[in-house]
Design a protein around this motif. Sequence first.
Motif, PDB file in Angstrom:
ATOM      1  N   ALA A   1       0.827  -1.208   0.000  1.00  0.00           N
ATOM      2  CA  ALA A   1       0.000   0.000   0.000  1.00  0.00           C
ATOM      3  C   ALA A   1       0.866   1.264   0.000  1.00  0.00           C
ATOM      4  N   ASP A   2       2.056   1.215   0.636  1.00  0.00           N
ATOM      5  CA  ASP A   2       2.966   2.363   0.571  1.00  0.00           C
ATOM      6  C   ASP A   2       3.333   2.657  -0.883  1.00  0.00           C
TER       7      ASP A   2
ATOM      8  N   LEU B   1      -5.099   3.695  -0.669  1.00  0.00           N
ATOM      9  CA  LEU B   1      -4.787   3.418   0.732  1.00  0.00           C
ATOM     10  C   LEU B   1      -5.388   2.104   1.236  1.00  0.00           C
ATOM     11  N   VAL B   2      -6.032   1.349   0.345  1.00  0.00           N
ATOM     12  CA  VAL B   2      -6.598   0.065   0.770  1.00  0.00           C
ATOM     13  C   VAL B   2      -5.479  -0.837   1.286  1.00  0.00           C
TER      14      VAL B   2
ATOM     15  N   ASP C   1     -11.242  -3.151   1.105  1.00  0.00           N
ATOM     16  CA  ASP C   1     -12.269  -3.293   0.070  1.00  0.00           C
ATOM     17  C   ASP C   1     -12.868  -4.692   0.167  1.00  0.00           C
ATOM     18  N   GLY C   2     -13.792  -5.001  -0.746  1.00  0.00           N
ATOM     19  CA  GLY C   2     -14.399  -6.332  -0.778  1.00  0.00           C
ATOM     20  C   GLY C   2     -15.695  -6.450  -0.009  1.00  0.00           C
TER      21      GLY C   2
ATOM     22  N   GLN D   1     -14.628   0.895   4.413  1.00  0.00           N
ATOM     23  CA  GLN D   1     -14.566  -0.298   3.575  1.00  0.00           C
ATOM     24  C   GLN D   1     -15.299  -0.042   2.274  1.00  0.00           C
ATOM     25  N   ARG D   2     -14.619  -0.371   1.191  1.00  0.00           N
ATOM     26  CA  ARG D   2     -15.173  -0.157  -0.141  1.00  0.00           C
ATOM     27  C   ARG D   2     -15.996  -1.356  -0.574  1.00  0.00           C
ATOM     28  N   ALA D   3     -17.126  -1.109  -1.216  1.00  0.00           N
ATOM     29  CA  ALA D   3     -17.925  -2.200  -1.773  1.00  0.00           C
ATOM     30  C   ALA D   3     -17.211  -2.739  -3.006  1.00  0.00           C
TER      31      ALA D   3
END
Length: 994
Positions: free
Chosen positions: A146-147, A180-181, A199-200, A241-243
């Motif tokens: 992620a960095d 940033l996930v 996410d997810g 949290q992303r869908a």
Amino acid sequence: MNGWTEETIRGAASWQAFKEGRELWKNGAVTAAAQAGSGWTGTVVSGGRPRKVRVVVRSATDISTACGCPENRATGALCGHAVAAGLAALSPAVPSVPAEKSHAQPVPHEARPRLIVLPPDWSSALQRGKLAVALLSSQREEISAADGAFSRWLDAKRVPAKAPQLLLSAEDLPGFLRSLVGHPEIVAGKARQPVEISDGARIPMGDAAPDGAELVFQPQPDAAWCLLGGDAWNLRENSLQRAGSRPLPADLADLLDKSLGGCAARVFLRTVLASLADWQEWVEFPESGWIDSLHFIPAKASIQLEISGSLASAEAKISIRYPDATPVAPGIGKIATLPELSGSHCSVRNFAAEESAVGRLTAAGWQFSDPASGTFTLRGEDAVIRFLAGQRDRLAADGWEISEHPRFRQQAASIRVIHPDLRIVGEGNDWLDFELKFQTSDGAVIPASDVRAMLASSGRSGQRLVLAEESAGLIEPLFSDLDLRQENGRFRADQRSAEVIKEIRNKFDKKHGTSGEELFEILPSLLAVELRHYQARGFSWLVNRLEKFGGALLADDMGLGKTIQTIAAIEHLFGSTEDGVVLVVATTSLLGNWKNEWRKFAPARRVRILHGGGRDSERGRISAGDVVITSYGTLARDLAWHLGREYRAVVADEASLMRNPDTDHARALSKLRARGKIALTGTPLENGVRDLWSIFRFIQPGWLGSKQHFGELYEAPLREGGGRAVMERLRLKISPFILRRTKEQVAPELPGKIIIDEFCELSREQRAVYGKLLEEGRKRVETLGDAGQVGAARMQVLTALLRLRQASCDLALLGNDRLKELPLAQRSGKLERLLELLDEALSGNHKILVFSQFQKQLLEIEKILDGRGVRSLRLDGSTSNRQKVVDEFQSPDGPPVFLISLKAGGYGLNLTAADTVIHFDPWWNPAAEAQATDRAHRIGQTRPVTVYRLLTRGTVEEKVVRMQEKKRELAAVIDEDGGGDAKWSIEELKRVFE
């Protein structure tokens, strides 16, 4: 294949490669990408260096990839770089880092650990569309993925290298959050409260109801969810949290905008039905709602074949036509009239039929030349004539619409194909008279005695006579194996051979239909159940075979009700006379199940179990009209007592257990005396065709000859590549006595299966251990030169393979304390993926079956789940009360995870509460693997079943799966759709080490 899509890429790549490629694409690592011919090209910056990619797509399953990365060089598979370039080629609008900035100039934002500080009111700020973020140095030494993703996003946005903070607008926020996930250091406010971004997730939807041509979704107001750009985010106190993991489709974004805002949303019904499979990545529909109640049924597809060219080189264009729709190439384009709703059934495109059509052409020698248009080519006169002499008429008989261009039709007319013409001229109760003549494709009848002379003179008149392939490869060898007498130009067959003759006649002349149409369907009056239509047919067939021939094999797919069909047949045999005793032989674990089934379906029948220490006294109570149930092991021990009786009928449940004819079980069954014998199994052919010989020794003694005769006539030719003709001869010979039906054929109301192969990567520690074991195995294989030590050599190879398979699963299985104490991520890459799948399934309130051949593996998984607070059940050899455990899992409040071993869970389980099946390790036998899957995919299942097979890339597991596909050809003996498995030879086992 010009119609490749994101789904094509997703299906061809491993789970990990697709995930990595998608992240590379999202984070601007693709510097150039373009569609090129039938594939794509691109440049992807990864690890500080550019990777050039070229991909050629010939079909959805035939994709060639060229990339310089280690993964592609090692396996040739679609790697993450190829996935990223393909996604970028499909969506060129996604921002990418300029090529000269990526590698011609220093990257301003070097990937390094950062501490991301959000404001205390970050949640409300996001919803307002403005956010201030502080960027601080981190004390971490390790640079996370992620960095790197965040650094690439900063670079793409041209943020100054030493910028201490970001002032983000609504336009910036979606990309910022995606980058940033999974970031390890995100905090909020002065208190540095940790914030997790992932996410997810899936958005819970309100119920929906059809209204004319539209579907009305009830509002689902949830302040925790908001839409930012093309994404939906769940905002909690300490998490975001992303869908899903991709931008929302436009139709779904419009629906969510209204639904989450508290308004009813109307969407065209066809749009929803066509998008459901895709939408479920982002949303979750309510259980027992209208959408959840739908059953998706493959629509009827007709197949058109247009042939042109010449005898030297032919071209064929295949088209798939659905009612009221424009024809399309297989797997390409869209069908305007599908999906189509009728009550709770929804007709959808029949991809399985389309794939089968392509398979039949390729099996006949045709090569795909242009998948986008459905065009095939067949080169060489011999190949074209073989097609005309065999497959063309078969395809036409199976309903294919075949047309030929004038030039090809004119040349094909010079080929006169001679087909067998079998005519029945007389029939009695136990005999049948028939004539065998031959008929040309233009209708001329030729006596059998003149055929060879005419073939020898072929071509003198400008026309060539060709004998249809089934004549030489099927008729003559099969006739020699049947009990036939010939006199005055006619043949006479006894009762059993007569049934085979009818099958041959039906094969060549479809107008006669299938044999057995005269079967009755009168159900026993004592049966306390209404049979399904195909079960009534199966019962009728069993009774007919028992009365005419004394034995039969019912080989229906698991879940179709072989038990109830058998009980109905036995009740019919008893009739009103209560004559004799029926013996049922089953596995120990199913003795109680058989008794319960009889109690449920025929409660008046006396049922006794002979098992355990008290069986001596139970024997004395047996009287006419009883059903006696015993186990395979007990039967062998009590054989002397059983040989003193003649049974009304004997039923062998899970008859595949007698596949080895030399076991005590198989020998004991073959010695029993009975007026009728029934064998039941969903996998009649597992290790090879000898399985059938052993079963037929029980149900039709002598029909397949001696073991030696069978080996010479069928086993040896198949081993030596005898092919389709040998298998077809065997299939025809056993066909009168075996009934094999699949769920797709007889139970369209059963939801479908979605089978997903998940390729996982070995951890670094696993790779090192695996490499050492592989080298040791190779050294063992190299020493296997002594032909007289085949048995010992085979055991050495199998032992080495077992160690490799264990290392592919989990280093803890190897019995080394040091390896067992390693952190989970080092022990097993596959375990990590399993836990991800379980987390996803559990969050959606799904119930899951996890299968493994290794009991130790199940114990390790159970221990991990306990540590996570996840309730689970386990079924293995140590389980004492199977039914209690099954009932607990089936209950609505039961544990959501069921861990099952191969041996303990191989028979008799009905687990329709589950809708997710995970095979932790691939099984040598694909038929047994499918049988395990069908513990969930049975009648009574109200939801589609998703099946995951976890495989480690580049290991013995991947090689086994590839070799399995070659083995499926043997299943054509039973079922032309495949599904069997053959015995692994020492050469095949050694090939795994290559």
